[in-house]
Design a protein around this motif. Structure first.
Motif, short mmCIF file in Angstrom:
data_model
loop_
_atom_site.label_atom_id
_atom_site.label_comp_id
_atom_site.label_asym_id
_atom_site.label_seq_id
_atom_site.Cartn_x
_atom_site.Cartn_y
_atom_site.Cartn_z
N THR A 35 -1.61 -7.08 4.05
CA THR A 35 -0.22 -6.95 4.13
C THR A 35 0.94 -6.92 3.52
O THR A 35 2.24 -6.09 3.38
N ALA A 36 0.97 -7.14 2.40
CA ALA A 36 1.55 -6.69 0.58
C ALA A 36 1.20 -5.22 1.48
O ALA A 36 2.66 -4.34 0.74
N ALA A 37 0.62 -4.03 1.80
CA ALA A 37 0.80 -2.77 1.61
C ALA A 37 1.86 -2.43 3.09
O ALA A 37 3.00 -1.51 2.26
N ALA A 38 1.85 -3.20 3.69
CA ALA A 38 2.19 -3.15 5.09
C ALA A 38 3.94 -3.54 4.50
O ALA A 38 5.44 -2.49 4.90
N GLY A 39 4.49 -4.65 3.79
CA GLY A 39 6.07 -4.71 3.33
C GLY A 39 6.35 -3.26 2.50
O GLY A 39 7.37 -2.89 2.61
N LEU A 40 5.16 -3.02 1.49
CA LEU A 40 5.70 -2.35 0.12
C LEU A 40 6.47 -0.99 1.12
O LEU A 40 7.17 -0.21 0.76
#
Length: 470
Positions: free
Chosen positions: A315-320
């Motif tokens: 989830t964090a990687a997609a947002g970044l």
């Protein structure tokens, strides 16, 4: 998570003899902790420099050096205090909560004392008073913030519920930020000037609110996870250090968080010049702050279901990645006006909000991984190492911002900046963040090893290991 796996995870939640299950009370209690932290942390971050320059009449360069030295000292204090806590035995109310209760009172008092102005004293006195009072406050901040941050890993062992704690923590920080940034200027300034009496009044008001939040955190939160007697640390620093060096999830989340912290603070510093000089619209900065807070609150209800389905790392990687793409787009669209720029920028802020919301849950995972590697439950030590990296990032960012602005040709004596300087400011505000967010994305995807599958398996393995040691 499968039924058997969840059962094993839930079983670890009763190791402290606690019958009440994890729920909203814990989430609100943990939220109040950072609510209390940031009443003073954000007051200091936003307004202490102008207090020192306009009330104490200390030069801005000297204040910058004070902040640099103090933050580096704070980083050392974090690790020292984290190690100290991990050598103490848990009490009736747990391992971390008692320290929040004990140390919040001297912390708030020291915070108020920072804003005491004695008229008619020498420049040397004001400089010494600023240095000593700020160092004391920063040290005492570690004594509350380190146990508070460490406590998340012992409130629940469920990886998804830990994400909700991280989310509620971020919510508390953002609520404090709204109050400080909206109400603060109305209290602290008279006729557009810093007023010493108003600053002291503001410090007292925010201090009372901060203390109230700490007490709410103490009352509402429950520590459930306790290490088995045989697994409690016995001061084996060598084993701890060896475990930390082998802890790849910790090392990579440290690097990612340090880079993220430097980038975030640099964005904040450069945006002032971007809107003041490039767009000639400094007032638009208030919209940036408002929309940034709004994106966090929009993302909050989305975090838990996304993490439950895809995982924290994913989830964090997609947002970044979304943020990197949007910032790159802004670089290639230099002719936007301020309103258009903010509209597109909001999408980027929404993207990196997910990293901010789950980062504290990453920390609880690497604490578990440390226990899995070493057999030692050292929440305070591991969390303090993470906090150390953030403080170093703050110290680095404090100097990098000014150097970067100077490097592109900004000249404070000019009424209008050269086109080269303006283009450089635009690049710093768009292309640089795009590159940095892409680097952090790559770190999470290819180097940070705790995917959703591995995180769930870690929880199961650790639960089984604890059961076997009982």
């Amino acid at each position: 998570m499968g039924q058997a796996a969840r059962k094993l995870v839930e079983e670890t939640g009763a190791t402290n003899g606690v019958s009440r299950k994890f729920g909203m009370r814990d989430k609100f209690g943990y939220m109040f902790g950072d609510f209390g932290n940031d009443f003073f942390f954000l007051l200091v971050a936003s307004f202490l420099m102008v207090y020192y320059t306009d009330v104490f009449h200390i030069s801005a360069g000297t204040v910058g050096m004070l902040f640099l030295v103090a933050r580096l000292w704070d980083a050392v204090a974090d690790v020292t205090w984290g190690r100290f806590i991990d050598t103490r035995k848990p009490g009736k109310h747990g391992k971390f909560k008692p320290w929040i209760f004990r140390m919040s009172f001297p912390l708030v008092i020291s915070g108020v004392l920072m804003f005491v102005h004695i008229p008619g004293m020498s420049e040397g006195f004001y400089l010494a008073y600023a240095f000593v009072s700020y160092i004391i406050w920063g040290t005492l901040y570690s004594t509350v913030n380190i146990p508070y941050g460490s406590m998340a890993s012992v409130i629940t062992s469920d990886p998804v519920e830990r994400t909700t704690l991280s989310t509620f923590r971020t919510m508390g920080a953002n609520l404090a930020g709204l109050i400080i940034n909206v109400v603060g200027p109305l209290i602290l300034f008279v006729n557009n000037k810093a007023d010493s009496d108003r600053f002291l009044m503001g410090a007292i008001i925010f201090g009372i609110l901060s203390l109230s939040c700490y007490m709410a955190c103490y009352k509402l939160s429950t520590e459930r996870i306790v290490a088995h007697e045989g697994d409690k640390p016995k001061g084996n620093l060598g084993k701890t250090l060896k475990g930390l060096l082998k802890n790849k999830p910790l090392l990579w989340i440290l690097i990612a968080s340090l880079i993220f912290m430097v980038n975030s603070m640099l964005i904040g510093a450069v945006n002032v010049y971007l809107f003041k000089d490039y767009f000639s619209n400094a007032k638009a900065l208030s919209l940036v702050g408002l929309f940034q807070t709004a994106t966090v609150f929009i993302a909050i209800p989305m975090v838990r279901p996304l993490v439950a389905k895809f995982g924290k790392k994913e989830t964090a990687a997609a947002g970044l990645l979304l943020s990197a793409v949007v910032y790159a787009l802004l670089y290639f669209l230099p002719n936007m006006n301020a309103t258009q720029f903010i509209g597109v920028l909001t999408v980027a802020m929404f993207g990196y909000a997910f990293f901010s919301l789950v980062v504290w849950a990453f920390v609880t995972d690497v604490i578990d991984y440390h226990e899995y590697l070493t057999g030692l439950r050292e929440d305070g030590t591991v969390y303090s190492i993470y906090s150390f990296a953030r403080k170093v990032g703050q110290a680095i960012a404090g100097g990098v911002g000014g150097l970067a602005i100077a490097a592109v040709g900004y000249d404070s004596t000019r009424e209008v900046q050269t086109q080269g300087a303006l283009n450089g400011i635009h690049s710093l505000a768009t292309l640089f963040p795009a590159a940095v967010f892409l680097v952090i994305f790559l770190i999470l995807v290819f180097l940070y090893p705790l995917s959703k599958k591995r995180t769930l398996q870690l929880a199961v393995d650790l639960a089984e290991k604890r059961k076997a040691s009982n």
